[in-house]
Design a protein around this motif. Structure first.
Motif, PDB file in Angstrom:
ATOM      1  N   LEU A   1     -13.944   2.881  10.603  1.00 57.73           N
ATOM      2  CA  LEU A   1     -13.279   1.578  10.565  1.00 57.73           C
ATOM      3  C   LEU A   1     -12.923   1.339   9.100  1.00 57.73           C
ATOM      4  O   LEU A   1     -13.792   1.103   8.267  1.00 57.73           O
ATOM      5  CB  LEU A   1     -14.201   0.488  11.103  1.00 57.73           C
ATOM      6  CG  LEU A   1     -13.604  -0.907  11.292  1.00 57.73           C
ATOM      7  CD1 LEU A   1     -12.417  -0.876  12.242  1.00 57.73           C
ATOM      8  CD2 LEU A   1     -14.658  -1.867  11.821  1.00 57.73           C
ATOM      9  N   LYS A   2     -11.632   1.437   8.781  1.00 58.36           N
ATOM     10  CA  LYS A   2     -11.175   1.469   7.395  1.00 58.36           C
ATOM     11  C   LYS A   2     -10.457   0.177   7.024  1.00 58.36           C
ATOM     12  O   LYS A   2      -9.716  -0.400   7.831  1.00 58.36           O
ATOM     13  CB  LYS A   2     -10.211   2.648   7.179  1.00 58.36           C
ATOM     14  CG  LYS A   2     -10.781   4.010   7.561  1.00 58.36           C
ATOM     15  CD  LYS A   2     -11.796   4.492   6.554  1.00 58.36           C
ATOM     16  CE  LYS A   2     -12.201   5.952   6.840  1.00 58.36           C
ATOM     17  NZ  LYS A   2     -13.209   6.439   5.877  1.00 58.36           N
ATOM     18  N   LEU A   3     -10.670  -0.237   5.777  1.00 63.43           N
ATOM     19  CA  LEU A   3      -9.904  -1.342   5.211  1.00 63.43           C
ATOM     20  C   LEU A   3      -8.780  -0.731   4.376  1.00 63.43           C
ATOM     21  O   LEU A   3      -9.015  -0.220   3.276  1.00 63.43           O
ATOM     22  CB  LEU A   3     -10.798  -2.233   4.348  1.00 63.43           C
ATOM     23  CG  LEU A   3     -10.137  -3.474   3.760  1.00 63.43           C
ATOM     24  CD1 LEU A   3      -9.683  -4.423   4.870  1.00 63.43           C
ATOM     25  CD2 LEU A   3     -11.094  -4.191   2.810  1.00 63.43           C
ATOM     26  N   ASN A   4      -7.574  -0.774   4.913  1.00 64.06           N
ATOM     27  CA  ASN A   4      -6.429  -0.158   4.251  1.00 64.06           C
ATOM     28  C   ASN A   4      -5.739  -1.134   3.313  1.00 64.06           C
ATOM     29  O   ASN A   4      -5.632  -2.326   3.597  1.00 64.06           O
ATOM     30  CB  ASN A   4      -5.427   0.341   5.305  1.00 64.06           C
ATOM     31  CG  ASN A   4      -5.997   1.455   6.152  1.00 64.06           C
ATOM     32  OD1 ASN A   4      -6.780   2.275   5.672  1.00 64.06           O
ATOM     33  ND2 ASN A   4      -5.630   1.498   7.426  1.00 64.06           N
ATOM     34  N   ALA A   5      -5.254  -0.594   2.208  1.00 68.09           N
ATOM     35  CA  ALA A   5      -4.481  -1.355   1.214  1.00 68.09           C
ATOM     36  C   ALA A   5      -5.139  -2.669   0.814  1.00 68.09           C
ATOM     37  O   ALA A   5      -4.497  -3.726   0.798  1.00 68.09           O
ATOM     38  CB  ALA A   5      -3.073  -1.621   1.757  1.00 68.09           C
ATOM     39  N   PRO A   6      -6.422  -2.660   0.459  1.00 66.57           N
ATOM     40  CA  PRO A   6      -7.064  -3.917   0.042  1.00 66.57           C
ATOM     41  C   PRO A   6      -6.546  -4.356  -1.330  1.00 66.57           C
ATOM     42  O   PRO A   6      -6.307  -3.528  -2.217  1.00 66.57           O
ATOM     43  CB  PRO A   6      -8.544  -3.554  -0.018  1.00 66.57           C
ATOM     44  CG  PRO A   6      -8.559  -2.086  -0.320  1.00 66.57           C
ATOM     45  CD  PRO A   6      -7.357  -1.514   0.382  1.00 66.57           C
ATOM     46  N   ARG A   7      -6.373  -5.641  -1.514  1.00 71.85           N
ATOM     47  CA  ARG A   7      -5.941  -6.151  -2.817  1.00 71.85           C
ATOM     48  C   ARG A   7      -6.589  -7.513  -3.063  1.00 71.85           C
ATOM     49  O   ARG A   7      -7.044  -8.185  -2.135  1.00 71.85           O
ATOM     50  CB  ARG A   7      -4.422  -6.245  -2.899  1.00 71.85           C
ATOM     51  CG  ARG A   7      -3.779  -7.205  -1.928  1.00 71.85           C
ATOM     52  CD  ARG A   7      -2.247  -7.101  -2.012  1.00 71.85           C
ATOM     53  NE  ARG A   7      -1.596  -8.009  -1.078  1.00 71.85           N
ATOM     54  CZ  ARG A   7      -1.259  -9.256  -1.372  1.00 71.85           C
ATOM     55  NH1 ARG A   7      -1.523  -9.756  -2.574  1.00 71.85           N
ATOM     56  NH2 ARG A   7      -0.654 -10.012  -0.474  1.00 71.85           N
ATOM     57  N   VAL A   8      -6.602  -7.900  -4.337  1.00 66.05           N
ATOM     58  CA  VAL A   8      -7.212  -9.149  -4.755  1.00 66.05           C
ATOM     59  C   VAL A   8      -6.108 -10.168  -5.041  1.00 66.05           C
ATOM     60  O   VAL A   8      -5.139  -9.870  -5.748  1.00 66.05           O
ATOM     61  CB  VAL A   8      -8.061  -8.961  -6.025  1.00 66.05           C
ATOM     62  CG1 VAL A   8      -8.721 -10.273  -6.419  1.00 66.05           C
ATOM     63  CG2 VAL A   8      -9.108  -7.888  -5.813  1.00 66.05           C
TER      64      VAL A   8
END
Length: 382
Positions: free
Chosen positions: A290-297
């Protein structure tokens, strides 16, 4: 009656019937003082029921028509209790029934030490009486007699239902004689850090991250209780933040995050512990898909927001997932963290947009670490 496996093939119908009847007439006393006979052990758990179930199971496994199987069964076990015979036949006619499932639990060829089945009960009694050898000999005669039926006349099956009884029994003995497993290694706190927001009245927001390592290569940690203790500059406890994780994969570091409003003095020191309620034998991590893709702040004046897409590669939907995340600076120091509960179903191959905010500004945040938590045993159910 035959006693050797190598002589159990090619016998005629009459000879097999004779050996079945002779076997069912045997007693097996494992406790002379108490006169415990494995043949007539209990009214609803005895060799007559065990042999009946095994014989019919072998017949069905070898492709016998029900009428033929029932006819042979009644002929070979002539004199057996009519109520038992009728119950067996009716159960095999409807193998989706609760009656059949009950018989399978008691008399099936897959059994374990503590399931209350016939052969597990026999082993328990044999151990108690110091008569394991006698129980093993009774099992041998049972399997040899059933093998006669499986290989009767010119039959030569590739596999038999009967042999699994012996295999299950051997597994139980191997479990009893195996060296005890080493105690699992304790969970370790690998890193801990956080940031506080501006005081508002009698309190302030505190954002924390804790790295929890499960160092065991062959055990998943289950029901992990997390305690984060906050102390002021005088060493007094301000509060203890308590939380829990359902599962931490073997040989894995879990990136836990939490943001809470704290009342009282400023935090001068942090400490954390993580203790599992139990361990589950598992050698391959299963929670990494279960991946968190393209995370950004995304930054705001008094908050920090995580944005990304959660993507599942599992072949079944997931429910009640929690995403934990941490913010790190350029030197990999934990600045804070948070979590997001996801109660919507996460379907395979369908990305789920994530937007989660912690009410503490973290302008130095340059990296994101995350972990997910859910009931991992849902993945290993049949």
């Amino acid at each position: 009656m035959e006693t050797e496996f190598q002589n159990a093939t090619g016998k005629g119908v009459g000879e097999v019937v004779r050996d079945v009847r002779e076997f069912l007439s045997l007693s097996c006393i494992v406790h002379p003082e108490r006169q415990l006979d494995l043949c007539t052990l209990l009214p609803d758990l005895n060799m007559y029921g065990q042999f009946s179930f095994a014989l019919l199971s072998e017949a069905y496994a070898q492709g016998w028509e029900p009428d033929a199987a029932e006819s042979f069964y009644r002929h070979a076990t002539a004199g057996i209790d009519e109520e038992l015979a009728s119950t067996m036949i009716a159960a095999f006619r409807d193998q989706s029934s609760e009656a059949y499932r009950t018989l399978c639990r008691k008399y099936g060829n897959r059994f374990t030490l503590s399931d209350g089945s016939y052969w597990s009960s026999c082993l328990a009694l044999g151990i108690d009486a110091g008569e394991i050898g006698k129980v093993m000999q009774y099992l041998r005669l049972f399997t040899v007699t059933l093998m006669e039926f499986a290989y009767m006349e010119d039959r030569n099956p590739e596999k038999t239902y009967t042999w699994s009884y012996y295999e299950s029994f051997r597994r139980m003995l191997d479990e009893l004689t195996a060296e005890p497993e080493a105690e699992p290694l304790p969970l370790k706190i690998r890193a801990l850090g956080g940031s506080a927001g501006k005081r508002d009245g009698d309190g302030y927001m505190l954002s924390l991250g804790v790295d929890i390592e499960n160092p065991n290569p062959d055990r998943m940690a289950r029901g992990v209780g997390i305690d984060i203790t906050l102390k002021d500059r005088n060493g007094n406890i301000i509060t203890v933040i308590k939380d829990q994780l359902q599962s931490i994969d073997p040989a894995t570091i879990y990136h836990f995050g939490v943001t809470k409003r704290i009342k009282g003095a400023a935090v001068a020191s942090l400490s954390a512990t993580a203790k599992p309620a139990s361990y589950f034998k598992l050698s391959t991590p299963i929670m990494r898909h279960l991946k968190l893709n393209a995370p950004r702040v995304a930054r705001a004046e008094n908050a920090t927001k995580l944005i990304g897409n959660l993507q599942s590669a599992y072949d079944r939907p997931l429910h009640s997932v929690i995403l934990h995340y941490q913010y790190l600076n350029a030197d990999n120091k934990i600045l804070g963290g948070g979590s997001e509960w996801i109660f919507d179903e996460i379907a395979p191959t369908q990305p789920l947009k994530i937007s989660s905010t912690v009410s503490v500004p973290l302008p130095a945040a340059t990296k994101i670490l995350y972990s997910v938590d859910f009931d991992a045993l849902e993945l290993v159910k049949d």
